[in-house]
Design a protein around this motif. Sequence first.
Motif, mmCIF file in Angstrom:
data_model
loop_
_atom_site.group_PDB
_atom_site.id
_atom_site.type_symbol
_atom_site.label_atom_id
_atom_site.label_comp_id
_atom_site.label_asym_id
_atom_site.label_seq_id
_atom_site.Cartn_x
_atom_site.Cartn_y
_atom_site.Cartn_z
ATOM 1 N N UNK A 148 2.875 -87.773 185.022
ATOM 2 C CA UNK A 148 4.107 -88.507 184.757
ATOM 3 C C UNK A 148 4.578 -89.250 186.010
ATOM 4 N N UNK A 149 4.439 -88.604 187.163
ATOM 5 C CA UNK A 149 4.774 -89.273 188.422
ATOM 6 C C UNK A 149 3.876 -90.485 188.626
ATOM 7 N N UNK A 150 2.568 -90.311 188.418
ATOM 8 C CA UNK A 150 1.620 -91.412 188.609
ATOM 9 C C UNK A 150 1.933 -92.578 187.679
ATOM 10 N N UNK A 151 2.327 -92.275 186.447
ATOM 11 C CA UNK A 151 2.653 -93.337 185.489
ATOM 12 C C UNK A 151 3.879 -94.122 185.930
ATOM 13 N N UNK A 152 4.832 -93.442 186.555
ATOM 14 C CA UNK A 152 6.054 -94.116 187.011
ATOM 15 C C UNK A 152 5.806 -94.903 188.292
ATOM 16 N N UNK A 153 5.141 -94.279 189.262
ATOM 17 C CA UNK A 153 4.972 -94.897 190.577
ATOM 18 C C UNK A 153 3.877 -95.959 190.576
ATOM 19 N N UNK A 154 2.761 -95.685 189.915
ATOM 20 C CA UNK A 154 1.611 -96.601 189.955
ATOM 21 C C UNK A 154 1.567 -97.564 188.778
ATOM 22 N N UNK A 155 2.519 -97.465 187.861
ATOM 23 C CA UNK A 155 2.583 -98.408 186.754
ATOM 24 C C UNK A 155 1.432 -98.285 185.787
ATOM 25 N N UNK A 214 -11.706 -84.608 187.445
ATOM 26 C CA UNK A 214 -12.364 -85.648 188.238
ATOM 27 C C UNK A 214 -11.620 -86.977 188.158
ATOM 28 N N UNK A 215 -11.041 -87.286 187.017
ATOM 29 C CA UNK A 215 -10.298 -88.549 186.895
ATOM 30 C C UNK A 215 -9.102 -88.589 187.835
ATOM 31 N N UNK A 216 -8.444 -87.446 188.015
ATOM 32 C CA UNK A 216 -7.302 -87.388 188.926
ATOM 33 C C UNK A 216 -7.763 -87.595 190.361
ATOM 34 N N UNK A 217 -8.854 -86.934 190.760
ATOM 35 C CA UNK A 217 -9.369 -87.098 192.115
ATOM 36 C C UNK A 217 -9.749 -88.543 192.394
ATOM 37 N N UNK A 218 -10.468 -89.153 191.469
ATOM 38 C CA UNK A 218 -10.923 -90.532 191.669
ATOM 39 C C UNK A 218 -9.732 -91.487 191.719
ATOM 40 N N UNK A 219 -8.783 -91.302 190.814
ATOM 41 C CA UNK A 219 -7.583 -92.154 190.805
ATOM 42 C C UNK A 219 -6.861 -92.080 192.146
ATOM 43 N N UNK A 220 -6.608 -90.894 192.628
ATOM 44 C CA UNK A 220 -5.835 -90.740 193.862
ATOM 45 C C UNK A 220 -6.605 -91.285 195.062
ATOM 46 N N UNK A 226 -0.553 -96.412 201.310
ATOM 47 C CA UNK A 226 0.901 -96.316 201.158
ATOM 48 C C UNK A 226 1.284 -95.854 199.750
ATOM 49 N N UNK A 227 0.553 -96.320 198.738
ATOM 50 C CA UNK A 227 0.858 -95.919 197.371
ATOM 51 C C UNK A 227 0.443 -94.465 197.133
ATOM 52 N N UNK A 228 -0.692 -94.067 197.696
ATOM 53 C CA UNK A 228 -1.118 -92.672 197.576
ATOM 54 C C UNK A 228 -0.078 -91.744 198.181
ATOM 55 N N UNK A 229 0.449 -92.125 199.343
ATOM 56 C CA UNK A 229 1.483 -91.312 199.997
ATOM 57 C C UNK A 229 2.737 -91.240 199.127
ATOM 58 N N UNK A 234 6.370 -88.162 195.781
ATOM 59 C CA UNK A 234 7.139 -88.075 194.539
ATOM 60 C C UNK A 234 6.745 -86.826 193.752
ATOM 61 N N UNK A 235 5.440 -86.510 193.765
ATOM 62 C CA UNK A 235 4.980 -85.286 193.110
ATOM 63 C C UNK A 235 5.560 -84.064 193.814
ATOM 64 N N UNK A 236 5.618 -84.109 195.130
ATOM 65 C CA UNK A 236 6.193 -82.996 195.893
ATOM 66 C C UNK A 236 7.658 -82.780 195.511
ATOM 67 N N UNK A 237 8.407 -83.864 195.412
ATOM 68 C CA UNK A 237 9.829 -83.734 195.034
ATOM 69 C C UNK A 237 9.955 -83.127 193.634
ATOM 70 N N UNK A 238 9.071 -83.532 192.752
ATOM 71 C CA UNK A 238 9.104 -82.970 191.391
ATOM 72 C C UNK A 238 8.765 -81.477 191.423
#
Length: 263
Positions: A148-155, A214-220, A226-229, A234-238
Motif C-alpha cells: 500500500x505504501x509502494x502504491x501511494x509513493x511510487x504511483x 521476488x517481485x518485491x525485491x526486484x521492484x525495490x 531517493x525514491x527507494x529511501x 514511509x513503510x517504517x512510519x507505517x
Amino acid sequence: MNATIADTYEIAMGRWSRRLSRSFLDYVAAPSCGSLVDVGCGTGSLTLAAATRYPKADIVGIDLIPDYLTDALRSSAPNVRFETGDASALPFADDSFDTAFSQLLLNDLDGPAGAVGEMVRVTRANGTIAATVWDRVGGLTFIRLFLDVAAIVAGADGEDLRAQVFDVPYQNEDALFDLWSEAGLEEVDTTTIAVRMDFIDFDDYWQALMGAHSLIRVFYANQPADLAHEIQQATRRAYLGGKPDGRRSLVASALAVRGVVSP
C-alpha cells in the motif's frame, strides 16, 4: 558468506510457516500412524511438524528445488525422508499414502489443478487431501503494509506491483472449495487459519519483507535511490504507527481446504 535460497526463505517466511504448520495439522487431522506426503515441502516446516506430532508415521517431503533440502534437513527426523520432485508429476505409485497435504504451494504453481490431481492419485481411498495458502489479498498484513505504501509513493509502478503480488488464483475459501470439488474429492471443507507474525523491530520486519517475494525485491532494487529511501521511510512510519521502534505482532491469515478421496 552468501545466503542460500533456504536461508533467505527461513528469514522471510520459515518462522511463520512453522507456526502455521501447527494449526494446519490440527485442521488436517491425519492418522497418527500410516504414510503421509508433504507436497512442495520447501525447508520442511510442515514435514517436521508432522514428524513430531506423528512419530509412528512414515512421512515423505518432496520439493522441486533441491537447495531447500539441505543435509541438515535430510537428517532431522528418523521417520522422515526427503526427495526432489515435481508436484505435478509425483514420483510415487498410485495409492501410496494415507494423507497428502501441501502448505503455501498452490498459489505459486502454473497448474494447481494438476498438482491436486497428483495428490489424489497417490492417496488411498478414504484418505485425506489438504492444503493451505496465505490469504495474500485480505490477510497477509506485513506484505500489505509495504504494498500500500509502494502504491501511494511510487504511483503506477507501485500499483502494478501490488496487483501482481495479489494476482493469485485462490483468493478465498470458495475458490479452494471449487478446486477440491472439481478434483472429485468428497466431504470438502474449508476454513481460515490465523497466526501472529512477530518482529523484533523494523529492521527485522524489513529483512523479512525483502525475502518474502521476488517481485518485491526486484521492484525495490530497481527504484532510484531517493525514491527507494522514501518508500522505506514511509513503510517504517507505517510499521511504527507513531510509537518507538520495537516489537510488533501482525496478524496473518491463511486459507485451508481438505477433502476425502472417494472409495
